[in-house]
Design a protein around this motif. Structure first.
Motif, PDB file in Angstrom:
ATOM      1  N   VAL A   1      34.069  35.325  27.991  1.00  0.00           N
ATOM      2  CA  VAL A   1      35.209  35.885  28.718  1.00  0.00           C
ATOM      3  C   VAL A   1      35.419  35.088  29.995  1.00  0.00           C
ATOM      4  CG1 VAL A   1      34.942  38.232  27.822  1.00  0.00           C
ATOM      5  CG2 VAL A   1      33.733  37.576  29.909  1.00  0.00           C
ATOM      6  N   LYS A   2      36.481  35.403  30.684  1.00  0.00           N
ATOM      7  CA  LYS A   2      36.746  34.860  32.014  1.00  0.00           C
ATOM      8  C   LYS A   2      36.498  35.973  33.025  1.00  0.00           C
ATOM      9  CE  LYS A   2      38.094  30.789  30.764  1.00  0.00           C
ATOM     10  NZ  LYS A   2      37.422  29.569  31.221  1.00  0.00           N
ATOM     11  N   ARG A   3      35.705  35.685  34.041  1.00  0.00           N
ATOM     12  CA  ARG A   3      35.428  36.649  35.099  1.00  0.00           C
ATOM     13  C   ARG A   3      36.503  36.487  36.165  1.00  0.00           C
ATOM     14  NH1 ARG A   3      29.981  38.227  38.026  1.00  0.00           N
ATOM     15  NH2 ARG A   3      30.799  38.902  40.025  1.00  0.00           N
ATOM     16  N   LEU A   4      37.125  37.594  36.536  1.00  0.00           N
ATOM     17  CA  LEU A   4      38.171  37.599  37.555  1.00  0.00           C
ATOM     18  C   LEU A   4      37.632  38.273  38.807  1.00  0.00           C
ATOM     19  CD1 LEU A   4      41.140  38.941  35.419  1.00  0.00           C
ATOM     20  CD2 LEU A   4      40.767  36.574  36.097  1.00  0.00           C
ATOM     21  N   GLU A   5      37.775  37.613  39.936  1.00  0.00           N
ATOM     22  CA  GLU A   5      37.454  38.199  41.231  1.00  0.00           C
ATOM     23  C   GLU A   5      38.689  38.014  42.106  1.00  0.00           C
ATOM     24  OE1 GLU A   5      33.215  37.517  42.566  1.00  0.00           O
ATOM     25  OE2 GLU A   5      33.463  35.885  41.108  1.00  0.00           O
ATOM     26  N   ILE A   6      39.272  39.125  42.507  1.00  0.00           N
ATOM     27  CA  ILE A   6      40.509  39.087  43.283  1.00  0.00           C
ATOM     28  C   ILE A   6      40.293  39.846  44.583  1.00  0.00           C
ATOM     29  CG2 ILE A   6      42.960  39.690  43.330  1.00  0.00           C
ATOM     30  CD1 ILE A   6      42.712  39.796  40.170  1.00  0.00           C
TER      31      ILE A   6
ATOM     32  N   ILE B   1      28.330  41.270  27.488  1.00  0.00           N
ATOM     33  CA  ILE B   1      27.449  41.914  26.524  1.00  0.00           C
ATOM     34  C   ILE B   1      28.156  43.167  26.037  1.00  0.00           C
ATOM     35  CG2 ILE B   1      25.221  43.002  26.136  1.00  0.00           C
ATOM     36  CD1 ILE B   1      24.149  41.271  28.446  1.00  0.00           C
ATOM     37  N   ALA B   2      28.628  43.110  24.810  1.00  0.00           N
ATOM     38  CA  ALA B   2      29.335  44.267  24.243  1.00  0.00           C
ATOM     39  C   ALA B   2      28.319  45.374  23.963  1.00  0.00           C
ATOM     40  CB  ALA B   2      30.032  43.858  22.960  1.00  0.00           C
TER      41      ALA B   2
END
Length: 97
Positions: free
Chosen positions: A4-9, A95-96
């Motif tokens: 996945v791509k981790r987004l931090e905003i 980790i699903a």
């Protein structure tokens, strides 16, 4: 594990509802929000002794697919340009469960 791509905003607290609307409209599955984030950026220091939440920042942590990444970045960029902040995207594994 899923890539996945981790987004931090991080951006102005008043814009958090708009950021969440963007994530929801793109189909990002979930997020965590931390309020009253302090620090220093290109617009100076943000401290936690302010009288109004209008001057504070918030932090959103989420993950998205590679396909959603460009949509999120495109939609978030105008908010960051107008109100300041940062959007960091990095590779991650989810980790699903």
């Amino acid at each position: 594990m899923e890539r996945v791509k981790r987004l931090e905003i991080i951006t102005n607290s008043l814009e958090m509802s708009q950021v969440i609307k963007i994530l929801d409209s793109i189909g990002v599955s979930g997020y965590t929000i931390i309020k009253d984030v302090t620090g220093k950026g290109d617009r100076g220091k943000i401290i936690d002794d302010l009288e109004t939440p209008a001057l504070t920042n918030g932090y959103v942590l989420s993950v998205c697919t590679e396909e959603q990444e460009s949509e999120v970045v495109t939609a978030i960029t105008p908010i960051l340009k107008k109100f300041g902040g940062v959007c960091i995207v990095s590779d991650a594994k989810w980790i699903a469960h």
